[in-house]
Write a protein that holds these residues in place. Sequence first.
Motif, PDB file in Angstrom:
ATOM      1  N   LYS A 176       0.946  -1.307   0.000  1.00  8.41           N
ATOM      2  CA  LYS A 176       0.020  -0.002  -0.156  1.00  8.41           C
ATOM      3  C   LYS A 176       0.868   1.225   0.207  1.00  8.41           C
ATOM      4  O   LYS A 176       1.636   1.513   1.120  1.00  8.41           O
ATOM      5  N   ARG A 177       0.951   2.013  -1.098  1.00  8.44           N
ATOM      6  CA  ARG A 177       1.878   3.100  -1.354  1.00  8.44           C
ATOM      7  C   ARG A 177       0.748   4.094  -0.932  1.00  8.44           C
ATOM      8  O   ARG A 177      -0.240   4.420  -1.390  1.00  8.44           O
ATOM      9  N   THR A 178       1.505   5.324  -0.288  1.00 11.86           N
ATOM     10  CA  THR A 178       0.750   6.755  -0.058  1.00 11.86           C
ATOM     11  C   THR A 178       1.345   7.696  -0.822  1.00 11.86           C
ATOM     12  O   THR A 178       2.670   7.329  -1.424  1.00 11.86           O
ATOM     13  N   LEU A 179       0.783   8.743  -1.377  1.00 11.48           N
ATOM     14  CA  LEU A 179       1.202   9.696  -2.198  1.00 11.48           C
ATOM     15  C   LEU A 179       2.498  10.289  -1.730  1.00 11.48           C
ATOM     16  O   LEU A 179       3.516  10.403  -2.580  1.00 11.48           O
ATOM     17  N   ASP A 180       2.786  10.554  -0.401  1.00 11.02           N
ATOM     18  CA  ASP A 180       3.940  10.953   0.136  1.00 11.02           C
ATOM     19  C   ASP A 180       5.083  10.092  -0.068  1.00 11.02           C
ATOM     20  O   ASP A 180       6.452  10.374   0.079  1.00 11.02           O
ATOM     21  N   THR A 181       4.955   8.977  -0.394  1.00  7.73           N
ATOM     22  CA  THR A 181       6.144   7.812  -0.375  1.00  7.73           C
ATOM     23  C   THR A 181       6.629   7.724  -2.116  1.00  7.73           C
ATOM     24  O   THR A 181       7.553   7.144  -2.274  1.00  7.73           O
ATOM     25  N   LEU A 182       5.885   8.459  -2.883  1.00  4.73           N
ATOM     26  CA  LEU A 182       6.202   8.409  -4.255  1.00  4.73           C
ATOM     27  C   LEU A 182       7.315   9.461  -4.581  1.00  4.73           C
ATOM     28  O   LEU A 182       7.164  10.552  -4.020  1.00  4.73           O
ATOM     29  N   HIS A 183       8.412   9.183  -5.134  1.00  2.16           N
ATOM     30  CA  HIS A 183       9.386   9.855  -5.588  1.00  2.16           C
ATOM     31  C   HIS A 183       9.235  10.399  -7.108  1.00  2.16           C
ATOM     32  O   HIS A 183       9.635   9.520  -8.168  1.00  2.16           O
ATOM     33  N   ILE A 184       8.672  11.627  -7.573  1.00  5.62           N
ATOM     34  CA  ILE A 184       8.083  11.996  -8.539  1.00  5.62           C
ATOM     35  C   ILE A 184       9.340  12.588  -9.056  1.00  5.62           C
ATOM     36  O   ILE A 184       9.828  13.929  -8.563  1.00  5.62           O
ATOM     37  N   PRO A 185       9.910  12.191 -10.396  1.00  4.71           N
ATOM     38  CA  PRO A 185      11.015  12.686 -10.922  1.00  4.71           C
ATOM     39  C   PRO A 185      10.737  14.208 -11.390  1.00  4.71           C
ATOM     40  O   PRO A 185       9.623  14.475 -11.822  1.00  4.71           O
ATOM     41  N   VAL A 186      11.724  15.079 -11.331  1.00  4.97           N
ATOM     42  CA  VAL A 186      11.809  16.474 -11.824  1.00  4.97           C
ATOM     43  C   VAL A 186      12.741  16.899 -12.917  1.00  4.97           C
ATOM     44  O   VAL A 186      12.912  18.162 -12.836  1.00  4.97           O
ATOM     45  N   GLY A 187      13.447  15.887 -13.527  1.00  2.00           N
ATOM     46  CA  GLY A 187      14.125  16.294 -14.497  1.00  2.00           C
ATOM     47  C   GLY A 187      15.679  15.991 -14.217  1.00  2.00           C
ATOM     48  O   GLY A 187      16.561  16.443 -15.300  1.00  2.00           O
ATOM     49  N   GLY A 188      16.010  15.018 -13.275  1.00  2.00           N
ATOM     50  CA  GLY A 188      17.427  14.518 -13.365  1.00  2.00           C
ATOM     51  C   GLY A 188      18.266  15.439 -12.447  1.00  2.00           C
ATOM     52  O   GLY A 188      18.156  16.663 -12.235  1.00  2.00           O
ATOM     53  N   ARG A 189      19.617  14.967 -12.529  1.00  2.00           N
ATOM     54  CA  ARG A 189      20.698  15.891 -11.961  1.00  2.00           C
ATOM     55  C   ARG A 189      20.735  17.527 -12.589  1.00  2.00           C
ATOM     56  O   ARG A 189      20.925  18.212 -11.928  1.00  2.00           O
ATOM     57  N   ARG A 190      20.720  17.456 -13.726  1.00  2.00           N
ATOM     58  CA  ARG A 190      20.974  18.890 -14.390  1.00  2.00           C
ATOM     59  C   ARG A 190      20.064  19.820 -14.477  1.00  2.00           C
ATOM     60  O   ARG A 190      20.063  20.976 -14.391  1.00  2.00           O
ATOM     61  N   PHE A 191      18.563  19.220 -14.146  1.00  2.00           N
ATOM     62  CA  PHE A 191      17.420  19.970 -14.265  1.00  2.00           C
ATOM     63  C   PHE A 191      16.783  20.007 -13.151  1.00  2.00           C
ATOM     64  O   PHE A 191      15.361  20.296 -13.035  1.00  2.00           O
ATOM     65  N   ARG A 192      17.331  19.684 -11.700  1.00  3.26           N
ATOM     66  CA  ARG A 192      16.812  19.673 -10.509  1.00  3.26           C
ATOM     67  C   ARG A 192      16.177  21.123  -9.982  1.00  3.26           C
ATOM     68  O   ARG A 192      16.777  22.100 -10.643  1.00  3.26           O
ATOM     69  N   PRO A 193      15.164  21.435  -9.796  1.00  5.10           N
ATOM     70  CA  PRO A 193      14.461  22.679  -9.198  1.00  5.10           C
ATOM     71  C   PRO A 193      15.510  23.457  -8.130  1.00  5.10           C
ATOM     72  O   PRO A 193      16.164  22.525  -7.129  1.00  5.10           O
ATOM     73  N   CYS A 194      15.697  24.564  -8.270  1.00  2.00           N
ATOM     74  CA  CYS A 194      16.594  25.391  -7.288  1.00  2.00           C
ATOM     75  C   CYS A 194      15.800  26.093  -6.348  1.00  2.00           C
ATOM     76  O   CYS A 194      14.430  25.955  -6.697  1.00  2.00           O
ATOM     77  N   ILE A 195      16.200  26.872  -5.467  1.00  5.42           N
ATOM     78  CA  ILE A 195      15.391  27.611  -4.401  1.00  5.42           C
ATOM     79  C   ILE A 195      14.585  28.517  -5.146  1.00  5.42           C
ATOM     80  O   ILE A 195      13.279  28.818  -4.728  1.00  5.42           O
ATOM     81  N   GLU A 196      15.077  29.258  -6.440  1.00  2.00           N
ATOM     82  CA  GLU A 196      14.282  30.158  -6.750  1.00  2.00           C
ATOM     83  C   GLU A 196      13.158  29.534  -7.509  1.00  2.00           C
ATOM     84  O   GLU A 196      12.091  30.210  -7.672  1.00  2.00           O
ATOM     85  N   ASP A 197      13.189  28.244  -7.925  1.00  3.30           N
ATOM     86  CA  ASP A 197      12.112  27.617  -8.495  1.00  3.30           C
ATOM     87  C   ASP A 197      10.816  27.613  -7.645  1.00  3.30           C
ATOM     88  O   ASP A 197       9.618  27.566  -7.586  1.00  3.30           O
ATOM     89  N   VAL A 198      11.355  27.054  -6.290  1.00  7.83           N
ATOM     90  CA  VAL A 198      10.535  26.714  -5.245  1.00  7.83           C
ATOM     91  C   VAL A 198       9.754  28.173  -4.743  1.00  7.83           C
ATOM     92  O   VAL A 198       8.451  28.148  -4.622  1.00  7.83           O
ATOM     93  N   ILE A 199      10.598  29.067  -4.649  1.00  7.02           N
ATOM     94  CA  ILE A 199       9.994  30.577  -4.404  1.00  7.02           C
ATOM     95  C   ILE A 199       8.935  30.766  -5.440  1.00  7.02           C
ATOM     96  O   ILE A 199       7.718  31.531  -5.165  1.00  7.02           O
ATOM     97  N   GLU A 200       9.358  31.015  -6.766  1.00 11.44           N
ATOM     98  CA  GLU A 200       8.617  31.312  -7.931  1.00 11.44           C
ATOM     99  C   GLU A 200       6.960  30.433  -7.643  1.00 11.44           C
ATOM    100  O   GLU A 200       5.923  30.722  -7.772  1.00 11.44           O
ATOM    101  N   PHE A 201       7.145  29.287  -7.443  1.00 14.98           N
ATOM    102  CA  PHE A 201       6.057  28.182  -7.052  1.00 14.98           C
ATOM    103  C   PHE A 201       5.151  28.739  -6.181  1.00 14.98           C
ATOM    104  O   PHE A 201       3.938  28.974  -6.283  1.00 14.98           O
ATOM    105  N   LEU A 202       5.754  29.199  -4.931  1.00 16.16           N
ATOM    106  CA  LEU A 202       4.858  29.527  -3.789  1.00 16.16           C
ATOM    107  C   LEU A 202       4.216  30.953  -4.181  1.00 16.16           C
ATOM    108  O   LEU A 202       2.842  30.963  -3.534  1.00 16.16           O
ATOM    109  N   ILE A 203       4.966  31.833  -4.869  1.00 16.24           N
ATOM    110  CA  ILE A 203       4.400  33.067  -5.228  1.00 16.24           C
ATOM    111  C   ILE A 203       3.336  32.809  -6.143  1.00 16.24           C
ATOM    112  O   ILE A 203       2.146  33.395  -5.994  1.00 16.24           O
ATOM    113  N   ASN A 204       3.580  32.147  -7.362  1.00 17.15           N
ATOM    114  CA  ASN A 204       2.575  31.897  -8.474  1.00 17.15           C
ATOM    115  C   ASN A 204       1.101  30.978  -7.858  1.00 17.15           C
ATOM    116  O   ASN A 204       0.093  31.519  -8.165  1.00 17.15           O
ATOM    117  N   GLU A 205       1.511  30.018  -6.821  1.00 15.46           N
ATOM    118  CA  GLU A 205       0.079  29.363  -6.523  1.00 15.46           C
ATOM    119  C   GLU A 205      -0.216  29.713  -5.244  1.00 15.46           C
ATOM    120  O   GLU A 205      -1.332  29.113  -4.890  1.00 15.46           O
TER     121      GLU A 205
END
Length: 146
Positions: free
Chosen positions: A117-146
């Motif tokens: 039984k898997r819960t949503l929080d146990t899924l490791h959803i890929p975000v683009g690999g080593r070179r395309f990982r989100p940076c702190i600026e991406d997270v801040i922009e996400f928070l502002i926009n959403e």
Amino acid sequence: MRIAAVLRPRSGVGPVFTLGHGLSRNNPTQPLAFPLRVDNKNPRAWMSLSFQLRLDDEGSYLTVHSSYCAIFSDEGLQSCLCHFDYEREKDRYTSAHVQVYGTSPALEALNGKGDQKRTLDTLHIPVGGRRFRPCIEDVIEFLINE
């Protein structure tokens, strides 16, 4: 809010630095969360972040070995919305991923009888690999926009 860099004690793999809020010589490894707000009102969310930095395999450049950036809805950090993680050279799942907390009727339907039984929080959803990982600026922009 200030971000500090502290040399970790005895890492075994050469010098390792931890970056995060509230770090000091007395607290070299456990960053503190900080409130998120755009005005002087009481915060409705908190961020916890940590970056582990060390020299690359060639010993030439400072590189991120792992990072963690989480968004919480409470100051006690008991109710997590999501966290963005990066772990260099991870085996079981993609190095750069996001984990989201909540419920998913679709995932519950996929959890068949006798299955793990898997819960949503146990899924490791890929975000683009080593070179395309989100940076702190991406997270801040996400928070502002959403």
